[in-house]
Design a protein around this motif. Sequence first.
Motif, mmCIF file in Angstrom:
data_model
loop_
_atom_site.group_PDB
_atom_site.id
_atom_site.type_symbol
_atom_site.label_atom_id
_atom_site.label_comp_id
_atom_site.label_asym_id
_atom_site.label_seq_id
_atom_site.Cartn_x
_atom_site.Cartn_y
_atom_site.Cartn_z
ATOM 1 N N ALA A 60 -6.880 -7.405 28.242
ATOM 2 C CA ALA A 60 -6.245 -8.412 29.106
ATOM 3 C C ALA A 60 -4.888 -7.917 29.609
ATOM 4 O O ALA A 60 -4.551 -8.101 30.784
ATOM 5 N N CYS A 61 -4.137 -7.264 28.734
ATOM 6 C CA CYS A 61 -2.811 -6.761 29.123
ATOM 7 C C CYS A 61 -2.962 -5.632 30.149
ATOM 8 O O CYS A 61 -2.229 -5.585 31.148
ATOM 9 N N GLN A 62 -3.908 -4.731 29.903
ATOM 10 C CA GLN A 62 -4.112 -3.615 30.839
ATOM 11 C C GLN A 62 -4.518 -4.136 32.215
ATOM 12 O O GLN A 62 -4.002 -3.673 33.235
ATOM 13 N N ASP A 63 -5.423 -5.098 32.221
ATOM 14 C CA ASP A 63 -5.917 -5.615 33.503
ATOM 15 C C ASP A 63 -4.789 -6.202 34.339
ATOM 16 O O ASP A 63 -4.671 -5.926 35.534
ATOM 17 N N ILE A 64 -3.950 -7.002 33.693
ATOM 18 C CA ILE A 64 -2.900 -7.668 34.478
ATOM 19 C C ILE A 64 -1.793 -6.671 34.836
ATOM 20 O O ILE A 64 -1.205 -6.740 35.908
ATOM 21 N N LEU A 65 -1.563 -5.726 33.945
ATOM 22 C CA LEU A 65 -0.512 -4.725 34.199
ATOM 23 C C LEU A 65 -0.797 -3.967 35.493
ATOM 24 O O LEU A 65 0.125 -3.643 36.262
ATOM 25 N N ALA A 66 -2.071 -3.723 35.748
ATOM 26 C CA ALA A 66 -2.434 -2.988 36.963
ATOM 27 C C ALA A 66 -2.117 -3.817 38.218
ATOM 28 O O ALA A 66 -1.979 -3.271 39.309
ATOM 29 N N ARG A 67 -1.966 -5.156 38.024
ATOM 30 C CA ARG A 67 -1.655 -6.010 39.194
ATOM 31 C C ARG A 67 -0.166 -6.330 39.293
ATOM 32 O O ARG A 67 0.299 -6.864 40.297
ATOM 33 N N GLY A 68 0.582 -6.035 38.231
ATOM 34 C CA GLY A 68 2.019 -6.302 38.269
ATOM 35 C C GLY A 68 2.555 -6.628 36.888
ATOM 36 O O GLY A 68 1.977 -7.462 36.194
ATOM 37 N N ALA A 69 3.639 -5.950 36.503
ATOM 38 C CA ALA A 69 4.183 -6.150 35.160
ATOM 39 C C ALA A 69 5.049 -7.396 35.097
ATOM 40 O O ALA A 69 5.094 -8.099 34.092
ATOM 41 N N VAL A 70 5.775 -7.654 36.174
ATOM 42 C CA VAL A 70 6.647 -8.838 36.188
ATOM 43 C C VAL A 70 6.850 -9.234 37.643
ATOM 44 O O VAL A 70 7.088 -8.390 38.495
ATOM 45 N N PHE A 71 6.680 -10.511 37.920
ATOM 46 C CA PHE A 71 6.765 -10.963 39.312
ATOM 47 C C PHE A 71 8.126 -11.586 39.632
ATOM 48 O O PHE A 71 8.524 -11.661 40.788
ATOM 49 N N GLY A 72 8.796 -12.105 38.622
ATOM 50 C CA GLY A 72 10.059 -12.802 38.900
ATOM 51 C C GLY A 72 9.822 -14.142 39.581
ATOM 52 O O GLY A 72 10.741 -14.751 40.136
ATOM 53 N N THR A 73 8.583 -14.599 39.550
ATOM 54 C CA THR A 73 8.228 -15.905 40.113
ATOM 55 C C THR A 73 7.217 -16.535 39.151
ATOM 56 O O THR A 73 6.623 -15.826 38.343
ATOM 57 N N PRO A 74 6.994 -17.827 39.245
ATOM 58 C CA PRO A 74 5.972 -18.425 38.368
ATOM 59 C C PRO A 74 4.580 -17.886 38.687
ATOM 60 O O PRO A 74 4.341 -17.401 39.797
ATOM 61 N N HIS A 75 3.682 -17.930 37.734
ATOM 62 C CA HIS A 75 2.290 -17.538 37.974
ATOM 63 C C HIS A 75 1.373 -18.345 37.070
ATOM 64 O O HIS A 75 1.822 -19.012 36.132
ATOM 65 N N THR A 76 0.087 -18.256 37.355
ATOM 66 C CA THR A 76 -0.867 -19.182 36.732
ATOM 67 C C THR A 76 -1.035 -18.941 35.228
ATOM 68 O O THR A 76 -1.355 -19.872 34.487
ATOM 69 N N LEU A 77 -0.831 -17.711 34.765
ATOM 70 C CA LEU A 77 -1.040 -17.433 33.334
ATOM 71 C C LEU A 77 -0.034 -18.185 32.464
ATOM 72 O O LEU A 77 -0.312 -18.510 31.311
ATOM 73 N N GLU A 78 1.139 -18.458 33.010
ATOM 74 C CA GLU A 78 2.142 -19.231 32.256
ATOM 75 C C GLU A 78 1.592 -20.621 31.946
ATOM 76 O O GLU A 78 1.797 -21.158 30.855
ATOM 77 N N PHE A 79 0.890 -21.184 32.934
ATOM 78 C CA PHE A 79 0.306 -22.513 32.726
ATOM 79 C C PHE A 79 -0.811 -22.434 31.685
ATOM 80 O O PHE A 79 -0.874 -23.236 30.750
#
Length: 434
Positions: A88-107
Amino acid sequence: MSQTTTSAITKALNTPQSKYYHDLIEQITPGGVNSPFRSFAEVGGHAIFFDQAKGSRLIDIDGNEYIDYLGAWGPAILGHSPNNVVKACQDILARGAVFGTPHTLEFEFGKLLLEAIPSMEMVRFVNSGTEAVMSAVRLARGYTEKDVIVMFEGGYHGHSDSVLGSSGHRSSGGIPSGTAENTAMAKYNDLDSLEATLKQNKDKVAAVLIEPVAGSMGVVVPDAGFLQGVRMLCDTYNCLLIFDEVLTGFRMAFGGAQQLYAIKPDISCFGKALGGGMPVGAFGASREIMNRLQPIGDVYQAGTFSGNPVTMAGGIEVLKTLKDPAVYEVLEARADRLFKGLRSSIEARSLPVQLQRVGSMFAVVFCEKPVRNFEDSKNISAEQFALFFHYLLSNGIMLPPSSVDAACVSFAHSEDEIDRTIDICHSAFNRVFA
Ligand SMILES: Cc1ncc(COP(=O)(O)O)c(C=O)c1O
């Protein structure tokens, strides 16, 4: 612990690469460690440098393999690098390590966490246990508009100024006297002492901050009724109760110590096991308390990496796995098997060793009587523990290099590994008490 005694025991362990890097890193990092817990200062010798951590095993840079009970100081509840968390970490890392904005995974992660901990209506994610407690303390002070925090001697709540005393266990220089004045101490497992401290600071106490099981003085279990008494005194003296569940949360039960002991704290703090290896912290409370945080309220709290997608993705996998009660059954069964084996070894020779444990967190403490508070923990023999630690290390078992801190069994430990550990501990006791 003399160097001579240590090296006499560890001679079987061949760690030239670790020694080399220890000497090297010491030149650029104080004590060669990025956190003092990791130093072998208490047990003697040099720290081991690990190359791989998988399941219940560690492999050091010299190729030695260990059954691990350090558990990275708590996070490795599922064992190291669980496949689903890594993926799961590898998959999301390939899309961005940190956005500096809210995102759906936080919810998604937040919702799972709130379902597990019914005392919290809202949550905020941070990056470590220290941050969680530091933020909870500020929130409590802001909400109550009072300054004093009451803690328990021997407790550890991370390294923010308000919770590190200027004297006693894990004390620190550099704490402004004004800050220290606003931190008052009580004795763990002693309600009279807590009441006296609350009386002494009447109308000034924002919160009582407690580890429901004290992990840094020999895994001290609360006496029957103690935590209930703490809750009642907080209500009587009109202050909040903060549960620091950074170590106990998701380790003792899916709902943490608050589920196990049926206590409803006002604010709860989490970290360690919640991230299953990713750096995480979280604190939460009722909607009313949490809405005192900015941008809704007036209490400031922030973080560039807070709620970052990689940690959230890993945490979601952790909570989905831990939601299955079978995980806690296995954890309990393994820890129980370990303790039964150790107990029979200790009782057979009436050794002055105490086994202290709740669920999968435990300590083998070298003293005559069970440890109930910080005073008792001063009787723990660091010298005997160092001998025990090094015997285990040289036989492929890793414990925290500390006579008082919690060791951890993980979901990845097999019965065979537990039995091997019992055998080695048996020989280690023979060596320590030869
Ligand atoms: C009970 C407790 N609270 C807070 C902390 C601090 O957490 P961290 O090391 O992630 O900052 C620890 C760490 O050992 C802990 O055991």
